[in-house]
Design a protein around this motif. Structure first.
Motif, PDB file in Angstrom:
ATOM      1  N   UNK A  40       4.341   6.000   6.199  1.00  0.00           N
ATOM      2  CA  UNK A  40       4.416   4.568   6.458  1.00  0.00           C
ATOM      3  C   UNK A  40       3.911   3.708   5.302  1.00  0.00           C
ATOM      4  N   UNK A  41       3.204   4.303   4.351  1.00  0.00           N
ATOM      5  CA  UNK A  41       2.692   3.523   3.227  1.00  0.00           C
ATOM      6  C   UNK A  41       3.791   3.259   2.199  1.00  0.00           C
ATOM      7  N   UNK A  43       5.077   2.874  -1.759  1.00  0.00           N
ATOM      8  CA  UNK A  43       4.787   3.770  -2.880  1.00  0.00           C
ATOM      9  C   UNK A  43       3.499   3.344  -3.589  1.00  0.00           C
ATOM     10  N   UNK A  44       3.263   2.057  -3.727  1.00  0.00           N
ATOM     11  CA  UNK A  44       2.021   1.559  -4.353  1.00  0.00           C
ATOM     12  C   UNK A  44       0.802   1.950  -3.511  1.00  0.00           C
ATOM     13  N   UNK A  45       0.901   1.797  -2.193  1.00  0.00           N
ATOM     14  CA  UNK A  45      -0.210   2.164  -1.312  1.00  0.00           C
ATOM     15  C   UNK A  45      -0.475   3.672  -1.356  1.00  0.00           C
ATOM     16  N   UNK A  46       0.602   4.474  -1.423  1.00  0.00           N
ATOM     17  CA  UNK A  46       0.437   5.936  -1.524  1.00  0.00           C
ATOM     18  C   UNK A  46      -0.287   6.309  -2.815  1.00  0.00           C
ATOM     19  N   UNK A  47       0.100   5.678  -3.919  1.00  0.00           N
ATOM     20  CA  UNK A  47      -0.571   5.935  -5.199  1.00  0.00           C
ATOM     21  C   UNK A  47      -2.051   5.581  -5.101  1.00  0.00           C
ATOM     22  N   UNK A  48      -2.336   4.423  -4.510  1.00  0.00           N
ATOM     23  CA  UNK A  48      -3.718   3.979  -4.363  1.00  0.00           C
ATOM     24  C   UNK A  48      -4.499   4.936  -3.453  1.00  0.00           C
ATOM     25  N   UNK A  49      -3.880   5.353  -2.353  1.00  0.00           N
ATOM     26  CA  UNK A  49      -4.527   6.270  -1.416  1.00  0.00           C
ATOM     27  C   UNK A  49      -4.820   7.619  -2.081  1.00  0.00           C
ATOM     28  N   UNK A  56      -4.738  -1.088   0.097  1.00  0.00           N
ATOM     29  CA  UNK A  56      -4.842  -2.502   0.451  1.00  0.00           C
ATOM     30  C   UNK A  56      -3.656  -2.927   1.314  1.00  0.00           C
ATOM     31  N   UNK A  57      -3.927  -3.830   2.244  1.00  0.00           N
ATOM     32  CA  UNK A  57      -2.880  -4.441   3.067  1.00  0.00           C
ATOM     33  C   UNK A  57      -3.149  -5.944   3.132  1.00  0.00           C
ATOM     34  N   UNK A  58      -2.108  -6.700   3.447  1.00  0.00           N
ATOM     35  CA  UNK A  58      -2.233  -8.140   3.634  1.00  0.00           C
ATOM     36  C   UNK A  58      -1.827  -8.451   5.058  1.00  0.00           C
ATOM     37  N   UNK A  59      -2.709  -9.147   5.780  1.00  0.00           N
ATOM     38  CA  UNK A  59      -2.439  -9.492   7.176  1.00  0.00           C
ATOM     39  C   UNK A  59      -1.202 -10.369   7.293  1.00  0.00           C
TER      40      UNK A  59
END
Length: 80
Positions: A40-41, A43-49, A56-59
């Motif tokens: 569900x992440x 590609x940027x979130x996966x790299x960061x994870x 990071x997420x934005x509400x």
């Protein structure tokens, strides 16, 4: 000759046991949860994870920025 066959059987048994242990570890609830999260992440979130064990997420309604850390409690913080 009999001893060689026995050693070979024992080696095969150890390999099969190690294989099943690996499969079991990859399919425990936590491993399945991590795989689902990664699907569900972005590609940027996966790299960061992968690098930092957080992302990071934005509400959607507020536009507030949150950092989600790997863990089971107190793992969400405002802003990076």
């Amino acid at each position: 000759m009999h001893r060689i066959g026995k050693d070979r059987d024992h080696s095969r048994f150890k390999c099969v046991r190690a294989l099943f242990a690996t499969i079991r570890a990859q399919n425990d609830p936590e491993a399945r949860g991590r795989r689902l999260l990664r699907e569900w992440l972005s590609s940027r979130q996966r790299e960061q994870f992968d690098a930092d064990r957080c992302f990071d997420v934005i509400g959607g309604d507020t536009g507030a920025r949150y950092r989600i850390h790997y863990g089971t409690s107190a793992n969400i913080r405002n802003g990076p």
